[in-house]
Design a protein around this motif. Structure first.
Motif, PDB file in Angstrom:
ATOM      1  N   SER A  11       8.861   3.104  -1.115  1.00 56.07           N
ATOM      2  CA  SER A  11       9.551   2.010  -0.439  1.00 56.07           C
ATOM      3  C   SER A  11      11.053   2.258  -0.456  1.00 56.07           C
ATOM      4  N   ARG A  12      11.781   1.422   0.247  1.00 55.31           N
ATOM      5  CA  ARG A  12      13.234   1.573   0.362  1.00 55.31           C
ATOM      6  C   ARG A  12      13.910   1.253  -0.971  1.00 55.31           C
ATOM      7  N   ILE A  13      14.920   2.050  -1.316  1.00 55.64           N
ATOM      8  CA  ILE A  13      15.678   1.882  -2.553  1.00 55.64           C
ATOM      9  C   ILE A  13      17.105   1.489  -2.208  1.00 55.64           C
ATOM     10  N   GLN A  14      17.605   0.444  -2.833  1.00 56.15           N
ATOM     11  CA  GLN A  14      18.995   0.059  -2.618  1.00 56.15           C
ATOM     12  C   GLN A  14      19.915   1.026  -3.365  1.00 56.15           C
ATOM     13  N   PRO A  15      21.000   1.475  -2.739  1.00 57.63           N
ATOM     14  CA  PRO A  15      21.845   2.510  -3.357  1.00 57.63           C
ATOM     15  C   PRO A  15      22.398   2.129  -4.728  1.00 57.63           C
ATOM     16  N   ASN A  16      22.665   0.839  -4.954  1.00 53.63           N
ATOM     17  CA  ASN A  16      23.286   0.446  -6.224  1.00 53.63           C
ATOM     18  C   ASN A  16      22.292   0.382  -7.376  1.00 53.63           C
ATOM     19  N   TRP A  17      21.017   0.596  -7.118  1.00 49.03           N
ATOM     20  CA  TRP A  17      20.029   0.501  -8.189  1.00 49.03           C
ATOM     21  C   TRP A  17      20.203   1.614  -9.220  1.00 49.03           C
ATOM     22  N   ILE A  18      20.835   2.724  -8.849  1.00 47.50           N
ATOM     23  CA  ILE A  18      21.018   3.814  -9.817  1.00 47.50           C
ATOM     24  C   ILE A  18      22.400   3.754 -10.465  1.00 47.50           C
ATOM     25  N   ALA A  19      23.131   2.663 -10.270  1.00 47.46           N
ATOM     26  CA  ALA A  19      24.515   2.576 -10.762  1.00 47.46           C
ATOM     27  C   ALA A  19      24.668   2.955 -12.236  1.00 47.46           C
ATOM     28  N   PRO A  20      23.798   2.505 -13.152  1.00 49.80           N
ATOM     29  CA  PRO A  20      24.016   2.861 -14.563  1.00 49.80           C
ATOM     30  C   PRO A  20      23.855   4.347 -14.854  1.00 49.80           C
ATOM     31  N   THR A  39       0.844  -1.191   0.000  1.00 48.14           N
ATOM     32  CA  THR A  39       0.000   0.000   0.000  1.00 48.14           C
ATOM     33  C   THR A  39       0.883   1.246   0.000  1.00 48.14           C
ATOM     34  N   TRP A  40       0.548   2.189  -0.857  1.00 50.01           N
ATOM     35  CA  TRP A  40       1.373   3.398  -0.979  1.00 50.01           C
ATOM     36  C   TRP A  40       0.980   4.380   0.123  1.00 50.01           C
ATOM     37  N   ARG A  41       1.895   4.535   1.072  1.00 47.88           N
ATOM     38  CA  ARG A  41       1.746   5.563   2.096  1.00 47.88           C
ATOM     39  C   ARG A  41       2.956   6.469   1.990  1.00 47.88           C
ATOM     40  N   PRO A  42       2.878   7.533   1.211  1.00 51.23           N
ATOM     41  CA  PRO A  42       4.050   8.388   0.969  1.00 51.23           C
ATOM     42  C   PRO A  42       4.749   8.790   2.263  1.00 51.23           C
ATOM     43  N   THR A  43       6.071   8.650   2.265  1.00 52.47           N
ATOM     44  CA  THR A  43       6.872   8.990   3.437  1.00 52.47           C
ATOM     45  C   THR A  43       8.213   9.532   2.980  1.00 52.47           C
ATOM     46  N   LEU A  44       8.753  10.477   3.735  1.00 50.22           N
ATOM     47  CA  LEU A  44      10.072  11.030   3.434  1.00 50.22           C
ATOM     48  C   LEU A  44      11.183  10.213   4.068  1.00 50.22           C
ATOM     49  N   ARG A  45      10.820   9.224   4.859  1.00 49.52           N
ATOM     50  CA  ARG A  45      11.839   8.437   5.551  1.00 49.52           C
ATOM     51  C   ARG A  45      12.808   7.797   4.571  1.00 49.52           C
ATOM     52  N   TYR A  46      12.261   7.142   3.552  1.00 50.71           N
ATOM     53  CA  TYR A  46      13.120   6.463   2.585  1.00 50.71           C
ATOM     54  C   TYR A  46      13.814   7.452   1.648  1.00 50.71           C
ATOM     55  N   VAL A  47      13.210   8.636   1.458  1.00 45.15           N
ATOM     56  CA  VAL A  47      13.838   9.644   0.603  1.00 45.15           C
ATOM     57  C   VAL A  47      15.159  10.100   1.213  1.00 45.15           C
ATOM     58  N   TRP A  48      15.131  10.467   2.498  1.00 47.24           N
ATOM     59  CA  TRP A  48      16.363  10.925   3.150  1.00 47.24           C
ATOM     60  C   TRP A  48      17.372   9.792   3.248  1.00 47.24           C
ATOM     61  N   PHE A  68      17.879   8.160 -12.023  1.00 46.96           N
ATOM     62  CA  PHE A  68      18.040   8.701 -10.681  1.00 46.96           C
ATOM     63  C   PHE A  68      16.730   9.282 -10.156  1.00 46.96           C
ATOM     64  N   LEU A  69      16.078  10.138 -10.947  1.00 47.53           N
ATOM     65  CA  LEU A  69      14.856  10.782 -10.486  1.00 47.53           C
ATOM     66  C   LEU A  69      13.722   9.775 -10.304  1.00 47.53           C
ATOM     67  N   GLY A  70      13.682   8.760 -11.163  1.00 50.00           N
ATOM     68  CA  GLY A  70      12.659   7.732 -11.003  1.00 50.00           C
ATOM     69  C   GLY A  70      12.794   6.996  -9.684  1.00 50.00           C
ATOM     70  N   HIS A  71      14.012   6.640  -9.316  1.00 48.64           N
ATOM     71  CA  HIS A  71      14.216   5.966  -8.035  1.00 48.64           C
ATOM     72  C   HIS A  71      13.974   6.923  -6.864  1.00 48.64           C
ATOM     73  N   LEU A  72      14.309   8.195  -7.054  1.00 44.53           N
ATOM     74  CA  LEU A  72      14.047   9.175  -6.001  1.00 44.53           C
ATOM     75  C   LEU A  72      12.549   9.274  -5.722  1.00 44.53           C
ATOM     76  N   VAL A  73      11.751   9.324  -6.776  1.00 43.35           N
ATOM     77  CA  VAL A  73      10.299   9.373  -6.593  1.00 43.35           C
ATOM     78  C   VAL A  73       9.794   8.086  -5.960  1.00 43.35           C
ATOM     79  N   TRP A  74      10.347   6.947  -6.399  1.00 45.35           N
ATOM     80  CA  TRP A  74       9.877   5.666  -5.855  1.00 45.35           C
ATOM     81  C   TRP A  74      10.256   5.507  -4.384  1.00 45.35           C
TER      82      TRP A  74
END
Length: 727
Positions: A515-524, A450-459, A505-511
């Motif tokens: 939910s939590r994003i792994q740092p290496n997902w934006i490697a390319p 369920t999408w509950r927007p949060t800034l926790r994962y953004v920071w 980069f921006l797509g993962h930032l929005v996502w």
């Protein structure tokens, strides 16, 4: 008493005199602090940046020679002698020694602290004659403190001083001789201005040649310097891997198992990583070096094509600077050592980016589109996120109308066909296995949540990326992506690089709002972002923003320090006087697996005495790979139909081992014993640990529960379960 015994007795007597007889409260407070201070590393970094920015060529050569001298003295000569001599430290060998700091079990002879300080003193004396007035007393005081603190004998610090000074002289002589040899031939323009590194006197700057011939000559110099850097880094990385300084990570060991079971695809990844490891181990055997061989090779190839691309499009000088920046980014530096799915993905993404740029030019041909399609397809076979390239190219077509003429030609559609063909192995395998990869990827992305927007994962995401991409360069890249937009029509290359990096980069930032994003997902996306950053800030430099040079130097120094720590985190303990807590050590995940496997092997040997066959069950697929790699008998059992190491039984697919019948021990190994191994989470320091660690205070740790008992399913599969304890 022979001469050696007499010298050892004298050395011990001198140690006791310094360590005990001259003891006083002032020294008891001062000497432990000389082993490391919280201000030492920041001061060293600040001095390095100051010399790089304000010290001219002499300062930059000094910093380079200093780094090389300390690296040779500490990393090569000192460690080699310690291993050969294997002399126990007095804090271990002498019961009455006063030990004021932590006592390491590494060798005592020679002292690395003394070697490093006397190496720095000697290099400083060569370049700045008067520096000995401050450096020599400081080095002597540090050497004295090692004896006073109880961790070295007097002969250790004397030997360390000789090793350090001798290594420094050898390094400076070698560097100067090498410059004289290759500088005159490969870099004549620079050699004329600086014929000797040691003397450091620059001749009068010649009138710059603004002609095309002069610019071509200068570009050739920067290209050669780039080639030298690429070869040097390749040699270092291969040597680092051959040294065995780190062991395999869980993912590397797990995917090494895949290379023993080649298939069209796998549970969570395409087949590329298994084929790469199969190639490396076919060349070098089932060794750590074989598993990781292609990672530094890919990094060297990536650096080469990037340098050539930028040299052609923007100039060799900027290409070299981008190459320098890229190699000062921790995420990419680690990717040049560890063999994960990201190194081949980043290489293929870059190749596709370069071929795609050639393809969208007015003179672009079908060949360029086919090359872009092949690179994208190979990238997909390494990691599914290579398909983001299709979105990136589509965005460029939308934002740059002149490129749309290519849509009237067959090239883009042939490239799409090549990409589609590359997906067939994955599609075929998944059709045979219930489309399990689709389910796994959707669970990783939390698509069902369920999408509950949060800034926790953004920071969390931004903080992780800032650390792994170098804070200086990360901030510079974000600034460039925002500030270049009003200038996007000036140069289509700027817009193209933006489209090849920003959407990822921006797509993962929005996502990360979801939910939590792994740092290496934006490697390319990193390389296009950094290329855009370099182009933007070079333009700002030409417009008069002189602070760019200082920020570049600061980013390079910070990145180099971070990479050194990520290659050898024990250096933090040497500099600060206390080791990092295990829970925050960046190398914890690639250490001690060989030793852990030995503990498991000992427990298994005891159980074998009951007269029953005994196998090993790990609670995680990564540990299954580690034990299979580091236990000789487990490695030998692969391919026999009855592997020694399995992963715990699950009712639903959770990893690749589920699909290999020989790893399903239920019903296949009746009457056998098993060692079940589970791993507790490492101790994590409580809030405020950084300050306490820097101040030398006792660090509190969060309470760690004991390892969980075997799950119910495993307990039901065996007649009895006995706890063998925590190790």
């Amino acid at each position: 008493m022979n001469a050696i015994s007499w010298l050892e007795a004298l050395d011990t007597a001198l140690f006791r005199w310094v360590n005990q007889s001259v003891a006083n409260k002032v020294f008891d407070w001062l000497m432990p602090r000389l082993a490391g201070h919280l201000l030492f590393l920041p001061t060293l970094l600040a001095a390095g940046v100051l010399l790089l920015c304000k010290g001219g060529r002499r300062g930059r050569v000094f910093v380079l020679c200093l780094a090389l001298a300390i690296g040779v003295a500490d990393g090569v000569v000192t460690n080699t002698i310690k291993q050969l001599v294997a002399r126990p430290r007095p804090c271990i060998a002498l019961a009455d020694a006063r030990v004021l700091i932590g006592c390491s079990d590494s060798g005592s002879m020679p002292s690395a602290h003394a070697a490093n300080w006397f190496a720095a003193t000697m290099v400083g004396f060569v370049f700045y004659r008067r520096s000995w007035r401050g450096m020599l007393p400081a080095a002597a005081t540090i050497a004295f403190s090692r004896v006073y603190n109880g961790v070295h004998y007097p002969s250790d610090v004397v030997a360390g001083a000789m090793v350090g000074a001798g290594s420094a002289v050898a390094v400076v002589w070698w560097a100067n001789a090498l410059w004289g040899l290759i500088g005159r031939k490969w870099f004549p323009l620079w050699w004329q201005r600086l014929p000797s590194l040691v003397e450091g006197r620059e001749t009068r700057k010649p009138t710059p040649d603004r002609s095309a011939t002069g610019q071509a000559t200068l570009d050739a110099h920067w290209l050669r310097l780039g080639y030298v850097l690429i070869v040097a880094l390749l040699r270092f990385r291969l040597g680092y891997l051959a040294s065995g300084a780190i062991q395999l990570s869980k993912d590397e060991a797990y995917q090494w198992l895949w290379s023993k079971h080649l298939a069209l695809s796998y549970y969570s990844k395409p087949p590329g990583i298994a084929l790469i490891q199969f190639g490396g181990t076919s060349l070098w055997g089932d060794t750590q070096f074989g598993v990781r061989f292609f990672s530094p090779v890919f990094a060297a190839l990536l650096s080469f094509v990037l340098l050539r691309f930028l040299a052609r499009e923007t100039g060799a000088r900027l290409g070299f600077l981008v190459l320098l920046i890229v190699n000062c980014v921790p995420l990419l530096g680690v990717g040049a050592i560890l063999m994960t799915i990201d190194p081949p993905l980043v290489l293929c993404w870059t190749l596709a980016m370069i071929a795609g740029w050639r393809a969208v030019q007015p003179a672009g041909t079908t060949k360029h589109w086919l090359l872009a399609g092949v690179a994208t397809g190979l990238g997909f076979l390494s990691k599914y996120s290579a398909l983001y390239l299709l979105v990136c190219w589509a965005l460029f077509f939308v934002l740059w109308p002149p490129a749309r003429v290519q849509l009237k030609r067959p090239g883009p559609y042939l490239a799409l066909l090549v990409v589609a063909l590359s997906t067939l192995p994955v599609i075929l395998w998944n059709s045979q296995h219930g489309w399990i990869t689709v389910q796994h990827v959707s669970e990783n992305a939390a698509l069902g949540g369920t999408w509950r927007p949060t800034l926790r994962y953004v920071w969390e995401f931004l903080g992780a990326e800032a650390g792994l991409l170098n804070p200086v360069f990360f901030a510079g890249a974000l600034w460039a992506m925002a500030a270049f937009w009003p200038r996007r029509q000036q140069n289509p290359l700027w817009l193209y690089l933006f489209c090849l990096g920003a959407p990822v980069f921006l797509g993962h930032l929005v996502w990360s709002l979801h939910s939590r994003i792994q740092p290496n997902w934006i490697a390319p996306a990193v390389l296009p972002m950094f290329c855009l950053m370099a182009l933007y800030w070079e333009t700002r430099w030409r417009e008069g923003v002189r602070a760019v040079k200082g920020w570049l130097a600061a980013g390079v120094v910070l990145g180099l320090v971070a990479l050194v720590v990520m290659h050898e985190s024990n250096l933090i303990g040497k500099l600060a006087g206390r080791p990092l807590p295990a829970g925050v050590d960046p190398l914890r995940r690639v250490r001690a697996w060989k030793q852990t496997s030995a503990v498991v092997a000992q427990a298994r040997q005891k159980l074998l005495q009951e007269g029953k066959p005994t196998f090993i069950i790990a609670d995680h697929y990564g540990m299954s790979g580690e034990f299979s790699f580091y236990l000789p008998e487990a490695k030998a059992s692969l391919g026999t139909g009855e592997p020694l190491v399995c992963c715990q039984t699950t009712l639903e697919p959770e990893n690749q081992l589920y699909f290999w019948p020989e790893y399903q021990y239920r019903g296949r190994r009746r009457g056998q014993n098993a060692i079940y191994v589970t791993e507790s989470e490492p101790d994590q320091p409580v809030k405020g640990w950084v300050w306490n660690w820097l101040m030398g205070r006792e660090i509190g740790y969060a309470e760690v529960p004991p390892p969980s008992p075997p799950p119910v399913l495993i307990r039901q599969e065996f007649e009895s379960v006995t706890d063998l304890g925590v190790h």
